[in-house]
Design a protein around this motif. Structure first.
Motif, short mmCIF file in Angstrom:
data_model
loop_
_atom_site.label_atom_id
_atom_site.label_comp_id
_atom_site.label_asym_id
_atom_site.label_seq_id
_atom_site.Cartn_x
_atom_site.Cartn_y
_atom_site.Cartn_z
N LEU A 135 6.90 -34.36 130.89
CA LEU A 135 8.31 -34.36 131.28
C LEU A 135 9.25 -34.25 130.08
O LEU A 135 10.30 -33.59 130.16
N VAL B 63 19.16 -27.56 132.84
CA VAL B 63 19.03 -28.75 133.68
C VAL B 63 20.43 -29.17 134.13
O VAL B 63 21.25 -29.62 133.34
N SER C 180 11.62 -36.33 137.64
CA SER C 180 10.52 -36.88 136.86
C SER C 180 9.42 -37.46 137.75
O SER C 180 8.27 -37.56 137.31
N LEU D 124 15.59 -31.51 137.47
CA LEU D 124 14.39 -32.06 136.84
C LEU D 124 14.10 -33.41 137.50
O LEU D 124 14.80 -34.39 137.26
N MET E 76 11.89 -31.22 129.56
CA MET E 76 13.33 -31.42 129.35
C MET E 76 13.79 -30.67 128.11
O MET E 76 14.85 -30.03 128.11
N TYR F 224 9.27 -22.90 136.41
CA TYR F 224 10.70 -22.99 136.16
C TYR F 224 11.18 -21.89 135.21
O TYR F 224 12.30 -21.40 135.33
#
Length: 401
Positions: free
Chosen positions: A289, A300, A278, A276, A293, A260
């Motif tokens: 995760l 995001v 999960s 995103l 984030m 990413y």
């Protein structure tokens, strides 16, 4: 956080009224009947908006189509073959038409051939409901002994090869046929009539495309579409690989944090961002995760909140209840709320990140309804209620809201 709900249009057996009753604020949808590579027309977009905005009795729902999932990226674009440049032109034109209809968030993926991949669409869990599952042994049995893909044996660890051979011997022909049907459900449009020879032909288009070359093709695609999206005030968000590791010899380039980071560096723009998920990313124990984030927060643009339970070291997992899998969902939501607080302080218009309760277990009446795999009404409603409870509690305790 803005609660949304994925809806597959009039063929979805969850009607608009149920979305309202679930308490969502917006709808995630797509023109699933339009082939990849084709331009989305203003008429078709308006029709879907009207379907979302109207209950069965003709009264307004007051729901709006807020997120596109997905505007498909054709295989021609991914492989840069055939009419790929025309397909990019159609993708750009679709962005313009969506923006004119006031739809500004577009989710897409860059997974070769397969979209999501599961070996069982109705795995029985402890409480008697069902969930989607990826069984690594079943998948290897298909790859090695049903599809008989060249190179599969060399790519499969010996313990998994041995287990797959034993599993294949124990399968009936009906078992093998059902496994193949489950796996092709992850192809765009879910092609139940796809033959093994046709699947081999799809895979063959990637014989000369490794991960590095696929990343270059993604960067080429982004360079064509992101500047237009930024000009239109749109947010593009790439969905991760599901599951996040190579399958069937195909390259996978959206599987972890470094992937990413490479995506966002390829074209540095506020329009170039992340979905995103999960559940997809959480299938790998190597993905944290909460850390993802925090690292990707400003990029995001869309969230899929679901959980998976990893079953073993081979890669098997199944869809868990939203608060019961291997991802610490309260900690992830807390990181999302912190990002939203930063956006409010910075004056960003997109301070409320749309999320949806992705997937869900089939429970209660879901078990007889035969919904789109992974998208039951009650299972998702339960998940949304759990997520909303976590959000409300964290906002009250930590964020003063």
């Amino acid at each position: 956080m803005r609660a949304t709900w994925r809806w597959f249009g009039p063929r979805d057996n969850v009607p608009v009224e149920w979305m309202l009753q679930a308490g969502v604020r917006g709808v995630v949808s797509a023109l699933h009947h339009v082939p990849p590579g084709s331009e989305w027309s203003a008429q078709e977009i308006a029709r879907r908006q009207a379907e979302i905005g109207c209950r069965a009795d003709g009264s307004p729902s007051n729901l709006k189509w807020e997120v596109v999932e997905s505007l498909p990226v054709s295989e021609a674009i991914k492989t840069q073959t055939g009419d790929w440049k025309a397909h990019i032109a159609a993708w750009r034109a679709s962005l313009q038409t969506l923006a004119a209809a006031d739809i500004k968030v577009v989710c897409y993926n860059f997974m070769p051939v397969l979209d999501w991949t599961r070996t069982d669409l109705a795995y029985r869990v402890g409480h008697g409901g069902t969930a989607m599952r990826f069984d690594a042994v079943d998948f290897a049995a298909f790859d090695l002994h049903v599809l008989k893909r060249p190179g599969a044996a060399a790519e499969t660890p010996e313990p998994l090869r041995d287990a797959a051979a034993e599993r294949h011997r124990a399968m009936t022909e009906a078992d093998r046929a059902q496994l193949a049907r489950n796996l092709v459900m992850g192809l765009p449009g879910g092609q139940p009539g796809l033959t093994l020879d046709a699947l081999r032909a799809h895979l063959g288009t990637y014989d000369a495309i490794d991960a590095g070359r696929l990343r270059r093709h993604l960067a080429d695609f982004l360079s064509e579409v992101v500047p237009m999206a930024e000009k239109l005030g749109m947010r593009l968000c790439c969905h991760p690989d599901d599951p996040p590791w190579p399958l069937l010899g195909l390259p996978r380039i959206m599987s972890n944090l470094e992937d990413y980071r490479a995506l966002t560096r390829a074209v540095d723009s506020p329009a170039n961002g992340v979905t995103l998920c999960s559940g997809s990313l959480g299938a790998s124990s190597g993905n944290d995760l909460v850390a993802m984030m925090k690292a990707l927060g400003p990029k995001v643009h869309f969230l899929h909140l679901r959980n998976v339970l990893r079953e073993n070291d081979l890669g098997s997992f199944h869809e868990a209840e939203h608060l019961s899998g291997d991802t610490d969902m309260p900690a992830l939501i807390d990181a999302v709320l912190s990002e939203e607080a930063r956006r409010r302080a910075a004056g960003r218009a997109d301070k409320d990140i749309p999320f949806r309760p992705d997937h869900g277990q089939d429970i209660l009446d879901d078990l007889g309804r035969q919904a789109q795999p992974g998208y039951p009404a009650i299972g998702r409603l339960k998940g949304l209620a759990e997520l909303n409870g976590v959000i409300a509690g964290l906002e009250y305790i930590h964020h003063g809201r």
